[in-house]
Design a protein around this motif. Sequence first.
Motif, PDB file in Angstrom:
ATOM      1  N   CYS A 182       0.830  -1.209   0.000  1.00  0.00           N
ATOM      2  CA  CYS A 182       0.000   0.000   0.000  1.00  0.00           C
ATOM      3  C   CYS A 182       0.860   1.254   0.000  1.00  0.00           C
ATOM      4  CB  CYS A 182      -0.915  -0.006   1.222  1.00  0.00           C
ATOM      5  SG  CYS A 182      -1.764   1.557   1.539  1.00  0.00           S
ATOM      6  N   LEU A 183       1.833   1.322   0.892  1.00  0.00           N
ATOM      7  CA  LEU A 183       2.655   2.527   1.012  1.00  0.00           C
ATOM      8  C   LEU A 183       3.596   2.689  -0.173  1.00  0.00           C
ATOM      9  CD1 LEU A 183       3.386   2.487   4.850  1.00  0.00           C
ATOM     10  CD2 LEU A 183       1.577   3.677   3.600  1.00  0.00           C
ATOM     11  N   ASP A 184       4.081   1.574  -0.742  1.00  0.00           N
ATOM     12  CA  ASP A 184       4.889   1.650  -1.969  1.00  0.00           C
ATOM     13  C   ASP A 184       4.096   2.292  -3.101  1.00  0.00           C
ATOM     14  OD1 ASP A 184       7.043   0.461  -0.758  1.00  0.00           O
ATOM     15  OD2 ASP A 184       6.760  -1.512  -1.687  1.00  0.00           O
ATOM     16  N   VAL A 185       2.884   1.786  -3.310  1.00  0.00           N
ATOM     17  CA  VAL A 185       2.043   2.295  -4.397  1.00  0.00           C
ATOM     18  C   VAL A 185       1.643   3.735  -4.130  1.00  0.00           C
ATOM     19  CG1 VAL A 185      -0.170   2.026  -5.590  1.00  0.00           C
ATOM     20  CG2 VAL A 185       1.196   0.008  -5.034  1.00  0.00           C
ATOM     21  N   PHE A 186       1.279   4.036  -2.866  1.00  0.00           N
ATOM     22  CA  PHE A 186       0.887   5.405  -2.539  1.00  0.00           C
ATOM     23  C   PHE A 186       1.995   6.404  -2.844  1.00  0.00           C
ATOM     24  CE2 PHE A 186       1.114   8.922   0.484  1.00  0.00           C
ATOM     25  CZ  PHE A 186      -0.025   9.619   0.106  1.00  0.00           C
ATOM     26  N   LEU A 219       6.775   8.587   5.985  1.00  0.00           N
ATOM     27  CA  LEU A 219       5.784   7.518   6.024  1.00  0.00           C
ATOM     28  C   LEU A 219       6.354   6.215   5.458  1.00  0.00           C
ATOM     29  CD1 LEU A 219       2.836   6.606   6.521  1.00  0.00           C
ATOM     30  CD2 LEU A 219       2.319   7.407   4.196  1.00  0.00           C
ATOM     31  N   ASN A 220       6.371   5.185   6.272  1.00  0.00           N
ATOM     32  CA  ASN A 220       6.717   3.840   5.829  1.00  0.00           C
ATOM     33  C   ASN A 220       5.983   2.857   6.729  1.00  0.00           C
ATOM     34  OD1 ASN A 220       8.385   3.410   8.233  1.00  0.00           O
ATOM     35  ND2 ASN A 220       9.948   4.675   7.219  1.00  0.00           N
ATOM     36  N   SER A 221       6.180   1.576   6.489  1.00  0.00           N
ATOM     37  CA  SER A 221       5.448   0.576   7.266  1.00  0.00           C
ATOM     38  C   SER A 221       5.728   0.714   8.766  1.00  0.00           C
ATOM     39  CB  SER A 221       5.825  -0.830   6.792  1.00  0.00           C
ATOM     40  OG  SER A 221       5.168  -1.807   7.554  1.00  0.00           O
TER      41      SER A 221
END
Length: 304
Positions: free
Chosen positions: A11-15, A175-177
Amino acid sequence: ESLSTANIEFCLDVFKELSSNHVGDNVFFSPLSLLYALSMILLGARGNSAEQMEKVLHFNHVAESLGPEFKDSAKCSQTGRIHSQFGVLFSQINHPDSNYTLSIANRLYGTKAMAFHQGKSITVEMMYQTGKFKLATIKEPQMQVLELPYVNHELSMIILLPVGTADLDQVERQLNSKTFQEWTSPTNMVERDVEVHLPRFKLGIKYELNSLLKSLGMTDIFHWAKADLSGMSSAKDLYVSKVIHKSYVDVNEEGTEAAAATGDILVVKRLPIRAQFVANHPFLFFIRHIHTNTILFCGKLTSP
């Protein structure tokens, strides 16, 4: 738990890719819908194509959680186990007593003017309520994190709102996991009386994700000479031409209705909002299933 980790990291990669490719624009998508649709392709991928997909989708976490005896088995068995975990996840999300509906059908093929963004005055329909909600105050970057529960506390909307001298760019950079889990952890999220304000908004966005997935490392499946989808067909020239993702969200006093399609359909509906939160500048928001810690939808609102 391992599938939840893959969901959050993907999710965060794509965002971050979408945000950098659409600077200043609203962003909205369903990581769960996209993750599941791509995992359907992974079922038929082999060789280097499969390895690239597993890395981009963060399915290495799933494999690592299954023990050495499983890691030594065939790749197709690994993918099958991943899909069995999806089955368990969907059964937990879609239990009979749910006050919402989640369905995926994959196919392969009061108004007032306010200054919302950079001093621009626009007309925004605002919502307001006071109540007890989980709220965190983060010092670096300066930010408030609010959780708005839906009925029965099965789903919630999490909002990351920069405050003080911080802006959304600073939040996105950090922002990351790991930081997402820290910012939303029970240690930081304390229930207290909160006066919540939130603009009514609708987002309907369509993305073609070939370039984005290539930039993350999923390249071979888009090349007619390199793609190995022999698990689907013996044809040697089979490859993926396009990955198209469409999503929609409507946040209002009656609830949140969200839908996504990646050659599939994902719908969340009948979610009465118990509280509303006014943000007068851009923020990030996540709709998640609380028990499984699965992010169903992710977005950035820069302009209602």
